[in-house]
Structures are given as structure tokens and as C-alpha cells.
Design an enzyme around this catalytic site. Structure first.
Site, PDB file in Angstrom:
ATOM      1  N   ASP A 159     -35.716  46.116 -31.957  1.00 10.39           N
ATOM      2  CA  ASP A 159     -36.445  46.574 -30.778  1.00 10.39           C
ATOM      3  C   ASP A 159     -37.816  47.083 -31.217  1.00 10.39           C
ATOM      4  OD1 ASP A 159     -36.413  47.155 -27.849  1.00 10.39           O
ATOM      5  OD2 ASP A 159     -36.759  49.195 -28.553  1.00 10.39           O
ATOM      6  N   GLU A 185     -41.513  49.329 -29.776  1.00 12.84           N
ATOM      7  CA  GLU A 185     -42.289  50.052 -28.767  1.00 12.84           C
ATOM      8  C   GLU A 185     -43.746  49.653 -28.968  1.00 12.84           C
ATOM      9  OE1 GLU A 185     -40.994  51.626 -26.322  1.00 12.84           O
ATOM     10  OE2 GLU A 185     -38.947  51.667 -27.104  1.00 12.84           O
ATOM     11  N   ASP A 191     -48.896  54.502 -18.690  1.00 10.80           N
ATOM     12  CA  ASP A 191     -47.512  54.203 -18.297  1.00 10.80           C
ATOM     13  C   ASP A 191     -46.630  53.977 -19.517  1.00 10.80           C
ATOM     14  OD1 ASP A 191     -48.142  54.440 -15.642  1.00 10.80           O
ATOM     15  OD2 ASP A 191     -48.394  52.287 -15.309  1.00 10.80           O
ATOM     16  N   HIS A 194     -42.426  55.840 -24.007  1.00 10.38           N
ATOM     17  CA  HIS A 194     -42.039  56.076 -25.408  1.00 10.38           C
ATOM     18  C   HIS A 194     -42.455  57.439 -25.960  1.00 10.38           C
ATOM     19  CE1 HIS A 194     -46.190  55.181 -26.492  1.00 10.38           C
ATOM     20  NE2 HIS A 194     -46.084  53.944 -26.037  1.00 10.38           N
ATOM     21  N   HIS A 233     -37.720  56.091 -24.513  1.00  7.06           N
ATOM     22  CA  HIS A 233     -37.359  54.856 -25.192  1.00  7.06           C
ATOM     23  C   HIS A 233     -37.823  54.981 -26.636  1.00  7.06           C
ATOM     24  CE1 HIS A 233     -36.790  51.979 -21.581  1.00  7.06           C
ATOM     25  NE2 HIS A 233     -36.603  53.226 -21.201  1.00  7.06           N
ATOM     26  N   ASP A 252     -32.859  52.530 -29.387  1.00  8.18           N
ATOM     27  CA  ASP A 252     -32.529  51.408 -28.515  1.00  8.18           C
ATOM     28  C   ASP A 252     -31.838  50.285 -29.289  1.00  8.18           C
ATOM     29  OD1 ASP A 252     -33.622  52.856 -26.500  1.00  8.18           O
ATOM     30  OD2 ASP A 252     -35.269  51.484 -26.056  1.00  8.18           O
TER      31      ASP A 252
END
Length: 235
Positions: A8, A10, A53, A58, A153, A158
Site C-alpha cells: 500500500d 500514501e 484533502d 494520511h 490511513h 493498511d
């Protein structure tokens, strides 16, 4: 031995083509579907601000990332870690697109040239649960995976959650994928040959209530899949 990496990322925003960058990479290793602890977790200085946003998602501030290495410094180490593995990613085109752009910046070939395959668990979940919530949060809730620590997140967290979700999504497949590697039975196991032609199997007809219940389920599947129920197409 099957090596899989649950991955994963970010990012500073949603568009790699418009200059957004990876700021966190989280990888969890599975060998034969078992966690090994040989994981990879990295933060990067993206040399740019995160979109407002994205920052809400994160929580990785520019100040926090300012002293982290740039992606190009660790690119070869990342390739070495991922090399030859089967990647498991939720909504794979997003993460693969960002990794390809980062590799392109440092003159490396695209991600898929370094790995055995890429499995998209979002595609898999949509096929198994059409019309249902198939976000990572939704799948965690469906399988009872504890996500109480997921305030923001995070790539590593994740990836850990997705590893658990993937095992649940594919549970039971092992029994269908047994390889016969030898004509000899396993040590300590006695196999008796049975001639199945000697059996007469009874045919159990469905009752009217069971047929009605079956039709109701098919109608619900038709509705959620837009009329793509495979059973009706094959009937």
C-alpha cells in the site's frame, strides 16, 4: 515457495501524472500465506506539499517528511525487495501508477517487469460480493478484521489489514490447489482405492419452497450485478 507482498502507498494527492508523489510505502510479506515479519516500511520526502484533502486522510505533514529520504535514494532497495514476488494491492491501478511514475523518474522499468504478478483485491471483492461495500474498511467489517487503530490511513497499517482481508477472501482455495508431486503416498498415510462406479448416488429434487427461495436469490443477484448472473446465463 510462494512469496507474496501485500502493498500500500500514501501519496500527496490523487494524480501521479500531475506531479503528486509517494510519501509512504508499506509492504507485508507472506510466504505460503503466512506472515514472515520481513516487512518494508518507508517514508519519503516528496519535495512538495500534500493536497489538503490528502493530508486529512494520511496526516503526514510536510514538517514530518522533511528529513526523510527521497524516493530515488531507496528505489533500488525497493526493487530488490519486491523482485519476483506476487503483489497484492487494493485498487491496484492507483498504487501501480504511482510506483511506475517514481520508477520512471529514476530511469527504472515499470513495476510489472520486476514482479511475478499483481492481484487487485478490489476487483476480486467486487466479483465475490457484487453491489456490496468493497472498500478496505468495508471488507474489514465483513470479515471481522480489527481496524480500531486506523485513525488515519497509513501504508503499513493498511497493508497489514489487507493481508488479513486477503487471507479471508481466498480462504478455502488451498484445498482446490493441491499439487500431486509424487506417485507415492505421503509417509504414514494409507490410501485405499475405491471404485466409484459401484455407487449409485441418489438424486434429491428441490422442493417448491426451495426453488422459490433459489429464484429469489437469483433475482437479487440479477439486480446487484445488472443482469449478469452467471447461473442464469448457463441454465
Amino acid at each position: 515457495m510462494s512469496r507474496q507482498i501485500v502493498l500500500d502507498t500514501e501519496t500527496t494527492g490523487l494524480s501521479a501524472d500531475n506531479g503528486d508523489r509517494i510519501i509512504e510505502l508499506g509492504c507485508v510479506e507472506l510466504l505460503n500465506r503466512k506472515l514472515t515479519g520481513n516487512d518494508l516500511h518507508l517514508y519519503f520526502n516528496p519535495d512538495r506539499e500534500s493536497h489538503e484533502d490528502a493530508l486529512k486522510v494520511h496526516g503526514l505533514t510536510t514538517e514530518f517528511l522533511s528529513d526523510k529520504p527521497r524516493f530515488e535514494v531507496l528505489a533500488q532497495d525497493i526493487v530488490a525487495y519486491l523482485s519476483g514476488a506476487e503483489l497484492i494491492i487494493h485498487n491496484a491501478p492507483f498504487d501501480v501508477g504511482f510506483l511506475n511514475k517514481e520508477f520512471e523518474r529514476v530511469g527504472l522499468p515499470p513495476l510489472r517487469t520486476h514482479v511475478a504478478d499483481v492481484i487487485d483485491t478490489l476487483v476480486m471483492a467486487k466479483q465475490i460480493y457484487p453491489g456490496k461495500r468493497n472498500s478496505l474498511d468495508g471488507l474489514c467489517d465483513r470479515f471481522g478484521v480489527d481496524r480500531s487503530n486506523r485513525t488515519f490511513h497509513g501504508a503499513k497499517l493498511d497493508a497489514q489489514l489487507l493481508a488479513d482481508v486477503y487471507i479471508n477472501l481466498t480462504r478455502g482455495q488451498d484445498a482446490l490447489l493441491i499439487e500431486v508431486t509424487s506417485d507415492e503416498p505421503a509417509q504414514g498415510v494409507v490410501l485405499d482405492e475405491v471404485d466409484l462406479r459401484s455407487f449409485t448416488l441418489p438424486v434429491l429434487r428441490a422442493s417448491e419452497d426451495e426453488l422459490a427461495a433459489h429464484d429469489k436469490v437469483l433475482a437479487e443477484l440479477d439486480k446487484s450485478s445488472g443482469g449478469k448472473t452467471i447461473f442464469r446465463a448457463q441454465a
